[in-house]
Design a protein around this motif. Structure first.
Motif, PDB file in Angstrom:
ATOM      1  N   ILE A 168       8.173   9.913  -0.986  1.00 14.78           N
ATOM      2  CA  ILE A 168       8.017  10.420  -2.354  1.00 14.78           C
ATOM      3  C   ILE A 168       9.207  11.293  -2.725  1.00 14.78           C
ATOM      4  CG2 ILE A 168       6.673  12.003  -3.814  1.00 14.78           C
ATOM      5  CD1 ILE A 168       4.168  10.997  -2.249  1.00 14.78           C
ATOM      6  N   SER A 169       9.584  12.203  -1.836  1.00 12.29           N
ATOM      7  CA  SER A 169      10.706  13.109  -2.106  1.00 12.29           C
ATOM      8  C   SER A 169      11.997  12.334  -2.310  1.00 12.29           C
ATOM      9  CB  SER A 169      10.853  14.122  -0.965  1.00 12.29           C
ATOM     10  OG  SER A 169       9.763  15.011  -0.968  1.00 12.29           O
ATOM     11  N   GLU A 170      12.215  11.306  -1.495  1.00 11.29           N
ATOM     12  CA  GLU A 170      13.420  10.478  -1.651  1.00 11.29           C
ATOM     13  C   GLU A 170      13.387   9.726  -2.981  1.00 11.29           C
ATOM     14  OE1 GLU A 170      16.139  10.283   0.084  1.00 11.29           O
ATOM     15  OE2 GLU A 170      15.668  10.975   2.102  1.00 11.29           O
TER      16      GLU A 170
ATOM     17  N   ASP B  48       4.117   5.777  -5.517  1.00 13.30           N
ATOM     18  CA  ASP B  48       4.088   5.883  -6.979  1.00 13.30           C
ATOM     19  C   ASP B  48       3.023   6.880  -7.442  1.00 13.30           C
ATOM     20  OD1 ASP B  48       6.106   3.973  -7.040  1.00 13.30           O
ATOM     21  OD2 ASP B  48       4.752   2.317  -7.542  1.00 13.30           O
ATOM     22  N   ALA B  49       1.821   6.750  -6.902  1.00 11.10           N
ATOM     23  CA  ALA B  49       0.732   7.658  -7.302  1.00 11.10           C
ATOM     24  C   ALA B  49       1.002   9.076  -6.816  1.00 11.10           C
ATOM     25  CB  ALA B  49      -0.604   7.160  -6.742  1.00 11.10           C
TER      26      ALA B  49
ATOM     27  N   ARG C 232      -7.042   8.162  -6.804  1.00  8.61           N
ATOM     28  CA  ARG C 232      -6.206   7.399  -7.744  1.00  8.61           C
ATOM     29  C   ARG C 232      -5.931   5.981  -7.294  1.00  8.61           C
ATOM     30  NH1 ARG C 232      -1.745  10.878 -10.903  1.00  8.61           N
ATOM     31  NH2 ARG C 232      -3.170  12.546 -11.425  1.00  8.61           N
ATOM     32  N   THR C 233      -5.811   5.788  -5.996  1.00  9.25           N
ATOM     33  CA  THR C 233      -5.355   4.488  -5.498  1.00  9.25           C
ATOM     34  C   THR C 233      -6.441   3.667  -4.816  1.00  9.25           C
ATOM     35  OG1 THR C 233      -4.717   5.379  -3.342  1.00  9.25           O
ATOM     36  CG2 THR C 233      -3.035   5.391  -5.095  1.00  9.25           C
ATOM     37  N   GLY C 234      -7.470   4.329  -4.323  1.00  9.90           N
ATOM     38  CA  GLY C 234      -8.494   3.630  -3.563  1.00  9.90           C
ATOM     39  C   GLY C 234      -8.084   3.328  -2.132  1.00  9.90           C
TER      40      GLY C 234
ATOM     41  N   GLU D  74       0.827  -1.202   0.000  1.00 15.41           N
ATOM     42  CA  GLU D  74       0.000   0.000   0.000  1.00 15.41           C
ATOM     43  C   GLU D  74       0.866   1.258   0.000  1.00 15.41           C
ATOM     44  OE1 GLU D  74      -3.933   1.805   2.271  1.00 15.41           O
ATOM     45  OE2 GLU D  74      -2.901   0.086   3.132  1.00 15.41           O
ATOM     46  N   TRP D  75       1.946   1.244   0.793  1.00 10.70           N
ATOM     47  CA  TRP D  75       2.854   2.392   0.800  1.00 10.70           C
ATOM     48  C   TRP D  75       3.447   2.605  -0.587  1.00 10.70           C
ATOM     49  CZ3 TRP D  75       2.639   6.196   3.906  1.00 10.70           C
ATOM     50  CH2 TRP D  75       2.300   6.019   5.249  1.00 10.70           C
TER      51      TRP D  75
END
Length: 138
Positions: free
Chosen positions: A66-68, A14-15, A42-44, A8-9
């Motif tokens: 996300i930033s990494e 990605d999204a 987007r992911t649900g 899930e992470w």
């Protein structure tokens, strides 16, 4: 972590990265609430409860990941800078902590931090400026 599994992470990373690159391409930022809603659409995945410390911490964790993940693609900048508090003129504290960990010189004063953030956002927008406007290969 924070009640979510690894898959899930990764789905949210990605999204979330795609959402923030899209914001950079159109020269915009987004609020935490707008970003969370777009991510859920987007992911649900289950949303974020910003009324709790754990909910806010889980969003900070996601923005760090996300930033990494996008650091090189974003020209050495942090995509999480594009997410701000609604009505605020800078990012949340997690942005500044990650910037410091990445070796960036984060100012100590509120005004200095706002300028640092604004420059960071401007550089993200400039970096991604042509992405959405490139002609299709023919």
């Amino acid at each position: 972590m924070y009640g979510r599994d690894v898959a899930e992470w990764q789905k949210m990373i990605d999204a979330g990265k795609a959402i923030l690159v899209e914001r950079a391409v159109v020269d915009r930022t987004t609020s935490f609430g707008e970003f969370a809603a777009a991510l859920t659409r987007r992911t649900g995945v289950a949303g974020f409860d910003f009324t709790t410390g754990a909910g806010r911490a889980s969003m900070a964790y996601l923005l760090d990941r996300i930033s990494e993940a996008a650091f090189d693609e974003a020209g050495g900048r942090l995509l999480g800078a594009l997410v701000r508090n609604l009505g605020a003129d800078d990012a949340g504290p997690g942005f500044y902590r990650l910037a410091s960990r990445k070796g960036m010189a984060v100012p100590r004063t509120r005004g200095g931090r706002q300028l640092f953030w604004a420059q960071h956002v401007r550089e993200l927008h400039e970096h991604f400026a042509g992405v959405g406007r490139r002609p299709a290969a023919g």
